[in-house]
Design an enzyme around this catalytic site. Structure first.
Site, PDB file in Angstrom:
ATOM      1  N   ALA A   1     -66.121  12.509  16.801  1.00 24.03           N
ATOM      2  CA  ALA A   1     -67.385  12.766  16.109  1.00 24.03           C
ATOM      3  C   ALA A   1     -68.570  12.111  16.819  1.00 24.03           C
ATOM      4  O   ALA A   1     -68.433  11.472  17.865  1.00 24.03           O
ATOM      5  CB  ALA A   1     -67.283  12.278  14.667  1.00 24.03           C
ATOM      6  N   HIS A   2     -69.745  12.267  16.215  1.00 24.84           N
ATOM      7  CA  HIS A   2     -70.997  11.808  16.815  1.00 24.84           C
ATOM      8  C   HIS A   2     -71.037  10.287  16.968  1.00 24.84           C
ATOM      9  O   HIS A   2     -70.588   9.536  16.115  1.00 24.84           O
ATOM     10  CB  HIS A   2     -72.196  12.267  15.978  1.00 24.84           C
ATOM     11  CG  HIS A   2     -72.113  11.874  14.537  1.00 24.84           C
ATOM     12  ND1 HIS A   2     -71.403  12.602  13.609  1.00 24.84           N
ATOM     13  CD2 HIS A   2     -72.636  10.824  13.866  1.00 24.84           C
ATOM     14  CE1 HIS A   2     -71.512  12.020  12.429  1.00 24.84           C
ATOM     15  NE2 HIS A   2     -72.241  10.935  12.555  1.00 24.84           N
ATOM     16  N   GLN A   3     -71.570   9.874  18.124  1.00 27.11           N
ATOM     17  CA  GLN A   3     -71.803   8.469  18.462  1.00 27.11           C
ATOM     18  C   GLN A   3     -70.523   7.643  18.554  1.00 27.11           C
ATOM     19  O   GLN A   3     -70.556   6.419  18.446  1.00 27.11           O
ATOM     20  CB  GLN A   3     -72.800   7.821  17.489  1.00 27.11           C
ATOM     21  CG  GLN A   3     -74.191   8.375  17.629  1.00 27.11           C
ATOM     22  CD  GLN A   3     -75.200   7.755  16.690  1.00 27.11           C
ATOM     23  OE1 GLN A   3     -76.243   8.332  16.445  1.00 27.11           O
ATOM     24  NE2 GLN A   3     -74.925   6.580  16.156  1.00 27.11           N
TER      25      GLN A   3
ATOM     26  N   SER B   1     -69.610   7.078  14.876  1.00 29.96           N
ATOM     27  CA  SER B   1     -70.083   5.718  15.176  1.00 29.96           C
ATOM     28  C   SER B   1     -68.969   4.684  15.255  1.00 29.96           C
ATOM     29  O   SER B   1     -69.227   3.484  15.134  1.00 29.96           O
ATOM     30  CB  SER B   1     -71.132   5.270  14.148  1.00 29.96           C
ATOM     31  OG  SER B   1     -72.251   6.133  14.167  1.00 29.96           O
TER      32      SER B   1
END
Length: 354
Positions: free
Chosen positions: A246-248, A266
């Protein structure tokens, strides 16, 4: 003797290993230990397959020094290594196996390349691939049929992008990266905000995806871009098929992620981490270096110490092992409790009589 035929002695010299047996034995192919014939070279890495050693017809068998001490009396042609036998066997493939070429050298006329894109020397771009504006494809890269290199993205030298890979805009791919078919790198992350009316509004994701050198990404794997910060896969990490990052998220150096694992946004994964199949890792946590997660592990909080973890929620393997042992003993405990209940009932009955 053809170029693809080598004597046992020649192979030992090429592989820089010792050998036992007839150095003049000719070898012309590779095969697994159960199927190998007299012209084949094979290897023993997993002791589960040692049962096939005695009956194997292989012309030569690559084994470790420890294994050689156990099996030296079998009167076989052995190549003896201090490395992993599987790793040495891989070097043999360079001699005996010719890579299959797509048959489309150079840049195919159906490929669509924006005038501002930079294509370095010795690049192969297969039919119907698309290279968008200001993209940069390094020397000796291979871009498979139907793949897309997004605007302002870069692909480092000697990288191999298989067919139907989507590399979105502003993605950085390092050198010698391999991306298997169907992978999508740089999609927007799964980030939403819920309005006062209960509607989910998608948030713009402005970050990049950075894939460092010598990373391998499996088929149908997805790596999303961050909302502000970048999603990063560090040098040498290997990602299996059907993995969601997923993102980051940041994946450390030389880590391995097995099929169907998912890492929420994250989260930071350390170096030399192994994530088993179907493991799930929640967002906004950190995983220490040298952590191993068993298949289907559910990680709900940070893991700060190296070791083997499993279960849901994740806990040290030793703890799981103790719990499993206790569960296994439950039927006996149930019988003991039932016997104690009967004894108590008898004692109570005797007490009432007196």
């Amino acid at each position: 003797m053809s170029r693809s035929t080598y004597s046992l002695e020649q192979l030992a010299d090429f592989l820089k290993v010792e050998f036992q047996g007839n150095g003049a034995t000719l070898l012309s192919g590779v095969e697994e230990i159960e199927e190998a014939k007299t012209a084949h070279i094979t290897f023993l890495d997993n002791e589960k397959y040692a049962k096939h050693l005695k009956s194997s017809e292989a012309g030569a068998i690559i084994i470790s020094r420890t294994q050689f001490q156990k099996y030296r009396d079998l009167n076989k042609n052995f190549l003896i290594t201090s490395e992993s036998p599987s790793l040495v066997f891989q070097k043999c493939l360079e001699l005996f196996i010719t890579p299959v070429d797509s048959g489309f050298p150079g840049i195919h006329p159906t490929a669509v390349i924006h005038p501002t894109a930079i294509i370095e020397d010795h690049v192969c771009i297969e039919p119907y691939a698309v290279v968008c504006q200001h993209a940069h494809v390094g020397s000796a890269c291979h871009i498979g049929s139907g793949s897309v290199i997004g605007a302002y993205s870069t692909v480092g030298q000697h990288s191999y992008i298989h067919p139907r890979v989507v590399i979105r805009e502003r993605v950085s791919i390092g050198k010698r990266v391999i991306i298997q078919p169907g992978a999508v790198i740089g999609s927007c992350g799964f980030g939403y905000v819920t309005s006062a009316f209960g509607q989910h509004k998608h948030l713009k994701h402005l970050g990049k995806v950075i894939i460092e050198d010598d990373v391998e990404i499996g088929a149908n794997t997805t790596i999303d871009r961050g909302r502000f910060k970048h999603s990063v896969v560090r040098e040498g990490s290997k990602i299996d098929n059907l993995v969601q990052i997923a993102h980051q998220v940041e994946v450390g150096q030389h880590s391995m992620i097995v099929a169907q694992a998912g890492i929420a946004g994250s989260t930071k994964i350390g170096n030399h981490v192994i994530i088993g199949g179907q493991a799930g890792i929640t967002g906004h946590i950190c995983i220490a270096d040298h952590v191993i997660m068993m298949a289907q592990t559910g990680v709900t909080k940070s893991i700060t110490s190296p070791g083997i973890y499993g279960g849901a929620p994740a806990r040290p393997y030793q703890e799981i092992h103790r719990q499993v042992a206790k569960v296994r003993n439950l039927p006996r405990l149930e019988e003991r409790i039932a016997a104690l209940e009967k004894l108590v009932q008898k004692l109570e009955a005797l007490s009432e009589q007196h």
